[in-house]
Motif scaffolding. Structure first.
Motif, PDB file in Angstrom:
ATOM      1  N   GLU A  86       0.854  -1.194   0.000  1.00 30.60           N
ATOM      2  CA  GLU A  86       0.000   0.000   0.000  1.00 30.60           C
ATOM      3  C   GLU A  86       0.887   1.240   0.000  1.00 30.60           C
ATOM      4  OE1 GLU A  86      -3.149   0.632  -0.325  1.00 30.60           O
ATOM      5  OE2 GLU A  86      -4.262  -1.182   0.201  1.00 30.60           O
ATOM      6  N   HIS A 130       2.858  11.706  -1.792  1.00 28.94           N
ATOM      7  CA  HIS A 130       3.380  12.902  -2.447  1.00 28.94           C
ATOM      8  C   HIS A 130       4.464  13.584  -1.613  1.00 28.94           C
ATOM      9  CE1 HIS A 130       3.307  16.857  -4.439  1.00 28.94           C
ATOM     10  NE2 HIS A 130       2.788  16.204  -5.461  1.00 28.94           N
ATOM     11  N   ASP A 131       4.341  13.512  -0.296  1.00 27.74           N
ATOM     12  CA  ASP A 131       5.288  14.240   0.568  1.00 27.74           C
ATOM     13  C   ASP A 131       6.517  13.418   0.938  1.00 27.74           C
ATOM     14  OD1 ASP A 131       4.251  12.425   2.366  1.00 27.74           O
ATOM     15  OD2 ASP A 131       3.664  13.910   3.868  1.00 27.74           O
ATOM     16  N   TYR A 167      -7.785  15.886   9.014  1.00 27.08           N
ATOM     17  CA  TYR A 167      -8.297  14.667   9.635  1.00 27.08           C
ATOM     18  C   TYR A 167      -9.700  14.393   9.103  1.00 27.08           C
ATOM     19  CZ  TYR A 167      -4.465  14.495  12.989  1.00 27.08           C
ATOM     20  OH  TYR A 167      -3.221  14.403  13.559  1.00 27.08           O
ATOM     21  N   GLN A 185     -12.696   7.354   3.025  1.00 27.69           N
ATOM     22  CA  GLN A 185     -11.346   6.794   2.903  1.00 27.69           C
ATOM     23  C   GLN A 185     -10.655   7.218   1.604  1.00 27.69           C
ATOM     24  OE1 GLN A 185     -10.762   3.905   0.658  1.00 27.69           O
ATOM     25  NE2 GLN A 185      -8.562   4.000   1.016  1.00 27.69           N
ATOM     26  N   GLU A 224      -8.770  10.565   1.957  1.00 28.99           N
ATOM     27  CA  GLU A 224      -7.460  10.486   2.614  1.00 28.99           C
ATOM     28  C   GLU A 224      -6.418   9.979   1.625  1.00 28.99           C
ATOM     29  OE1 GLU A 224      -4.403   7.889   4.641  1.00 28.99           O
ATOM     30  OE2 GLU A 224      -6.124   7.197   3.500  1.00 28.99           O
ATOM     31  N   TYR A 225      -6.807   8.963   0.858  1.00 32.91           N
ATOM     32  CA  TYR A 225      -5.905   8.343  -0.124  1.00 32.91           C
ATOM     33  C   TYR A 225      -5.500   9.350  -1.202  1.00 32.91           C
ATOM     34  CZ  TYR A 225      -4.435   4.928  -3.703  1.00 32.91           C
ATOM     35  OH  TYR A 225      -3.744   4.213  -4.643  1.00 32.91           O
ATOM     36  N   ASN A 275      -3.177  12.141   0.134  1.00 34.41           N
ATOM     37  CA  ASN A 275      -1.822  11.641   0.387  1.00 34.41           C
ATOM     38  C   ASN A 275      -1.053  11.422  -0.920  1.00 34.41           C
ATOM     39  OD1 ASN A 275      -0.369   8.794   2.201  1.00 34.41           O
ATOM     40  ND2 ASN A 275       0.321  10.887   2.073  1.00 34.41           N
ATOM     41  N   ARG A 276      -1.765  11.084  -1.993  1.00 34.90           N
ATOM     42  CA  ARG A 276      -1.099  10.863  -3.282  1.00 34.90           C
ATOM     43  C   ARG A 276      -0.834  12.169  -4.027  1.00 34.90           C
ATOM     44  NH1 ARG A 276      -2.428   6.151  -7.175  1.00 34.90           N
ATOM     45  NH2 ARG A 276      -0.365   6.899  -7.735  1.00 34.90           N
ATOM     46  N   GLU A 277      -1.673  13.163  -3.805  1.00 36.93           N
ATOM     47  CA  GLU A 277      -1.651  14.350  -4.671  1.00 36.93           C
ATOM     48  C   GLU A 277      -0.979  15.587  -4.083  1.00 36.93           C
ATOM     49  OE1 GLU A 277      -2.782  14.626  -7.883  1.00 36.93           O
ATOM     50  OE2 GLU A 277      -3.339  12.510  -7.978  1.00 36.93           O
ATOM     51  N   CYS A 278      -0.897  15.677  -2.762  1.00 41.94           N
ATOM     52  CA  CYS A 278      -0.283  16.896  -2.204  1.00 41.94           C
ATOM     53  C   CYS A 278       0.438  16.599  -0.898  1.00 41.94           C
ATOM     54  CB  CYS A 278      -1.339  17.985  -2.013  1.00 41.94           C
ATOM     55  SG  CYS A 278      -2.349  17.800  -0.543  1.00 41.94           S
ATOM     56  N   ASP A 279       1.121  17.619  -0.384  1.00 37.35           N
ATOM     57  CA  ASP A 279       1.999  17.408   0.767  1.00 37.35           C
ATOM     58  C   ASP A 279       1.314  17.580   2.121  1.00 37.35           C
ATOM     59  OD1 ASP A 279       4.045  16.857  -0.932  1.00 37.35           O
ATOM     60  OD2 ASP A 279       4.994  18.834  -0.819  1.00 37.35           O
ATOM     61  N   PRO A 338      -0.484  16.346   5.193  1.00 36.67           N
ATOM     62  CA  PRO A 338      -0.761  15.035   5.784  1.00 36.67           C
ATOM     63  C   PRO A 338      -2.263  14.838   5.974  1.00 36.67           C
ATOM     64  CG  PRO A 338       0.878  16.240   7.056  1.00 36.67           C
ATOM     65  CD  PRO A 338       0.298  17.205   6.068  1.00 36.67           C
ATOM     66  N   SER A 369      -8.104  -3.007  -1.979  1.00 33.82           N
ATOM     67  CA  SER A 369      -6.934  -2.227  -1.554  1.00 33.82           C
ATOM     68  C   SER A 369      -7.003  -0.821  -2.135  1.00 33.82           C
ATOM     69  CB  SER A 369      -5.643  -2.903  -2.028  1.00 33.82           C
ATOM     70  OG  SER A 369      -5.529  -2.782  -3.431  1.00 33.82           O
ATOM     71  N   GLY A 370      -6.043   0.005  -1.755  1.00 35.02           N
ATOM     72  CA  GLY A 370      -5.891   1.340  -2.317  1.00 35.02           C
ATOM     73  C   GLY A 370      -7.186   2.139  -2.306  1.00 35.02           C
ATOM     74  N   LEU A 424     -10.411   0.529  -0.830  1.00 34.75           N
ATOM     75  CA  LEU A 424     -10.431  -0.057   0.508  1.00 34.75           C
ATOM     76  C   LEU A 424     -11.667   0.359   1.313  1.00 34.75           C
ATOM     77  CD1 LEU A 424      -8.602  -2.098   1.827  1.00 34.75           C
ATOM     78  CD2 LEU A 424      -7.405  -0.244   2.964  1.00 34.75           C
TER      79      LEU A 424
END
Lengths: 325, 325
Positions: free
Chosen positions: A59, A66-67, B26, B38, B41-42, B45-49, B51, B197-198, B201
């Motif tokens: 996963e 990205h970060d 959050y 979900q 969040e995914y 996390n993939r597209e920008c910095d 958290p 997954s991914g 999920l």
């Protein structure tokens, strides 16, 4: 804790300190090795401002956060150091410029080659609890928190490692008869649910996925206490078995609520009450964090009990080690 | 998308932009409302910095994340807007100074009172897919990403919402007979595993915990494809049923590996292959993100199929709505 392990932790923490502002700590591993690191993500998120995320190894690599970069720390773990997915994760993180720390039992493993720093641990009966994987992980996490926050309170968290073996052994004695009785009663079950939350979530998952599904071929699911009433609780009935890990800290009320409901509607509810653990040597601020290690001690006794009662070795596998997949 | 919803999204994004550096987003909710977030969040996390972390509502409040404060955004969701745990989470976040955004179907709910901004959505048969919860969530997430990164590519992600209803309806037609057949074959099963997954999920979890456990009282567990080979796969046998969501993007190989193994050792493996989805209207960069909405369409058809075949209404509850707990 062995001096070698202490030195390895010190070196890894020094490397973390050299990063000019850690932007994210990722934990990536598979199965039990991932589950055992879950408390680290939890503790960091509770104790400091550095974002922490835990993901199964693939996963992590497929997500390609990205970060992820030179300001990131990526902690991986594999007992043998040879798990392909986890080695991929370590390599991937290194290529992105992250500081990689591998946790492994086996010396000179692939994971060691693919990591900037390695934290080794000991394994097997007779090993002092501070030298086991969780002892080493806690040594690293509390040491890192001290370095990052400058707060001397984490020395108390580190000091607890000295007493951990005595506390774990005391818990083993305390729960020996109980876990024998429970597994005798549950030995014919084809499905057992495991419920837990917060600091206990990793150990509860590990019990469900590794001890029950993998090593006993018993169907199972790990349910977060916080989620039980939002779907899963409808499968509760008089003959549905639950093993519930009731925390002694901030999640206690939530765990108790799940346990109270389950006990009302099922005749097969077994509660590992963390309030029963005697952790008097440990400072109050750190009791909750250490409680999950003791939950793990009891979960292991349950696994050994199931293995004995069902004549099903914990080493028995249908697929793992026998097939390519 | 309805103008009201667009305006609500615009206002919420403007408020996010006023924060001088978002430190953490959050997502907190329960059950299906958590699962549907979900993908957010995914994607973040993939597209920008920034958290991003998703937690069950009470895991969020009990955890009390250290970095939660004036620089944080907390997105909650409750269909009725009355879920106590989620209202607690919104209140808690507001007290900490975070910007709170609640997503709810019901107007003037408690969640609306406890949130700085509310994103409403529509529900029920005949609703355009862009006005459903996921349509509104994607409108918010891609709009926020555009605002935060300045990248115009997210317009393509937003544009896809215009075609979503047609694509969803096409998928419904495509999988109608298939899902009827599958549920007829699986209707006597007492346990069904769900694997995904991914980006899938959340929907896979929702299928397992809400559609199967809650609404059909069928035992189930949601297994991450990345974890299948690290414990759970040992319960695979000729008579153990699996419904597997095979992604069309970065996790496809991993999902396929799980499906290939399961098919080899079980006679009851059913694969929702996302590569079968016709999403030609959607830009390639966004197909994977949208695929999970179509997985959700198929999961719902399966739930309806189970309900019909088993004569077990999706509205039937043993405990929810009947008892205090």
């Amino acid at each position: 804790m062995k001096k070698q392990y202490q030195d390895e932790i010190t070196n890894a923490i020094k490397a973390c300190q050299k990063i000019d502002g850690i932007n994210h700590i990722y934990f990536a591993a598979c199965g039990g090795s991932m589950a055992f690191m879950q408390p680290a993500e939890y503790i960091i998120n509770r104790e400091c401002d550095i974002p922490a995320t835990i993901l199964p190894s693939r996963e992590f690599t497929t997500r390609d956060p990205h970060d992820l970069g030179e300001h990131s720390v990526v902690v991986t773990c594999s007992h043998s150091g040879s798990t392909p997915e986890t080695n991929e994760a370590a390599k991937f993180a290194k290529e992105k410029g992250a500081l990689t720390i591998g946790i492994a039992f086996t010396p000179d493993s692939d994971l060691e080659k693919n990591s900037d720093y390695t934290l080794h641990y000991s394994w097997g009966k007779g090993t002092d609890a501070s030298d086991l994987n969780t002892g080493v992980l806690y040594g690293f996490i509390f040491g890192l928190l001290k370095a990052v926050t400058g707060d001397a309170k984490y020395d108390k968290g580190l000091k607890a490692l000295d007493d951990l073996e005595a506390i774990a052994e005391r818990t083993r004695q305390q729960f020996g008869d109980t876990t024998k009785k429970w597994t005798s009663e549950l030995k014919r079950e084809k499905l057992i649910y495991a419920i837990g939350s917060g600091i206990n979530l990793g150990e509860t998952y590990s019990f469900s996925a590794c001890w029950l599904q993998e090593m006993q071929w018993i169907n199972s699911s790990c349910i977060d206490s916080a989620e039980y009433f939002h779907g899963p609780f409808e499968i509760t009935d008089f003959d549905v078995p639950f093993i519930i890990c009731e925390g002694m800290g901030v999640t206690r009320k939530m765990d108790q609520r799940a346990a109270d409901f389950a006990k009302k509607h099922s005749d097969k509810v077994y509660v590992i009450d963390n309030a029963d653990f005697d952790m008097h040597e440990i400072d109050d601020d750190f009791k909750e964090y250490y409680s999950q290690i003791l939950s793990g001690v009891v979960f292991r006794q349950l696994a050994e009990g199931f293995s004995y009662e069902r004549g099903h070795s914990l080493e028995a596998r249908r697929y793992m080690w026998h097939l390519d997949y």
